[in-house]
Scaffold this motif. Sequence first.
Motif, PDB file in Angstrom:
ATOM      1  N   ASN A   1       0.753  -2.151   4.029  1.00 55.08           N
ATOM      2  CA  ASN A   1      -0.603  -2.508   3.603  1.00 55.08           C
ATOM      3  C   ASN A   1      -1.565  -2.606   4.783  1.00 55.08           C
ATOM      4  O   ASN A   1      -2.748  -2.256   4.669  1.00 55.08           O
ATOM      5  CB  ASN A   1      -0.575  -3.827   2.835  1.00 55.08           C
ATOM      6  CG  ASN A   1      -0.036  -3.660   1.421  1.00 55.08           C
ATOM      7  OD1 ASN A   1      -0.037  -2.552   0.880  1.00 55.08           O
ATOM      8  ND2 ASN A   1       0.435  -4.738   0.828  1.00 55.08           N
TER       9      ASN A   1
ATOM     10  N   VAL B   1      -8.135   0.118  -1.378  1.00 50.77           N
ATOM     11  CA  VAL B   1      -8.497  -1.068  -0.606  1.00 50.77           C
ATOM     12  C   VAL B   1      -9.911  -1.476  -1.009  1.00 50.77           C
ATOM     13  O   VAL B   1     -10.834  -0.660  -0.976  1.00 50.77           O
ATOM     14  CB  VAL B   1      -8.444  -0.804   0.910  1.00 50.77           C
ATOM     15  CG1 VAL B   1      -8.807  -2.069   1.685  1.00 50.77           C
ATOM     16  CG2 VAL B   1      -7.062  -0.300   1.320  1.00 50.77           C
TER      17      VAL B   1
ATOM     18  N   ILE C   1      -5.775  -5.195  -1.585  1.00 52.33           N
ATOM     19  CA  ILE C   1      -5.135  -3.910  -1.850  1.00 52.33           C
ATOM     20  C   ILE C   1      -4.576  -3.893  -3.264  1.00 52.33           C
ATOM     21  O   ILE C   1      -3.872  -4.817  -3.672  1.00 52.33           O
ATOM     22  CB  ILE C   1      -4.007  -3.647  -0.832  1.00 52.33           C
ATOM     23  CG1 ILE C   1      -4.596  -3.575   0.579  1.00 52.33           C
ATOM     24  CG2 ILE C   1      -3.254  -2.364  -1.164  1.00 52.33           C
ATOM     25  CD1 ILE C   1      -3.573  -3.586   1.670  1.00 52.33           C
TER      26      ILE C   1
END
Length: 247
Positions: A71, A217, A212
Amino acid sequence: MIEATHDLELVEAGVWPFYMTRIPGKPWMEYEDIWNETQRATCSESLGRVFARCFVEGNAGEVVDSDIIPNLHKIRALALERDDVKPFSAFISKLIEEAPALKKLPLFFGHLDLNEMNVLVGENAEVTGVIDWELSPPPQPFGVACYCIQFLAGEIIDIVFRQRPEFEAIDWGFWDGLLEDTPAEIRDSLEANWEAVQTAVMIGTIFKVMSIEGDEVFVSKIRLDALPMLMRYRIPALRGASRAYSD
């Protein structure tokens, strides 16, 4: 606990009744204008003691490799594309480099959106409950969820993030309460890895600013504007007598 009430007569009338566990108290927000510094610190310390119940069994290393680092890479990729995120690319890269240290930390079940509405408190300023856990992620390394204390000790006024006058008391109260009620063997492991906890808090902060969902995003403009300040935050165990936000 939320359950349906099986009442055929009501359902036939178009009413779908439910019952749920009653949690006493009012949202933190309702006390904002009447609390003094001592009451704010008491509430924060009580919240820290609640957090001390959230340690869980499991392997933090798997979460770091499968969730945290991927992430962070997604966020860094966004920083290469968006001019408003680009100034933070070096900071994000540094977090990617430091993220493996989180494998030393215990796993922790943290709240996704801890705010003044989701923390319920009584008139004695003690936390009576924390609600809205349903969107919380699976357990992550300790510290990632502790980003929240910055937003509880701070406030957004006229779309600008600011420290409350009682910021230090709220911040210290939270960490003191958490450590006081954390099991001794876990507390010892934290005290040996404060820098990793610091990194985890910064990673949690980044995830709060840039959330996320799958491969997308989403950036909060207000929190992004506050990020230059938020990224200077140092946890009490490392800053000691210094202020929360270093120069």
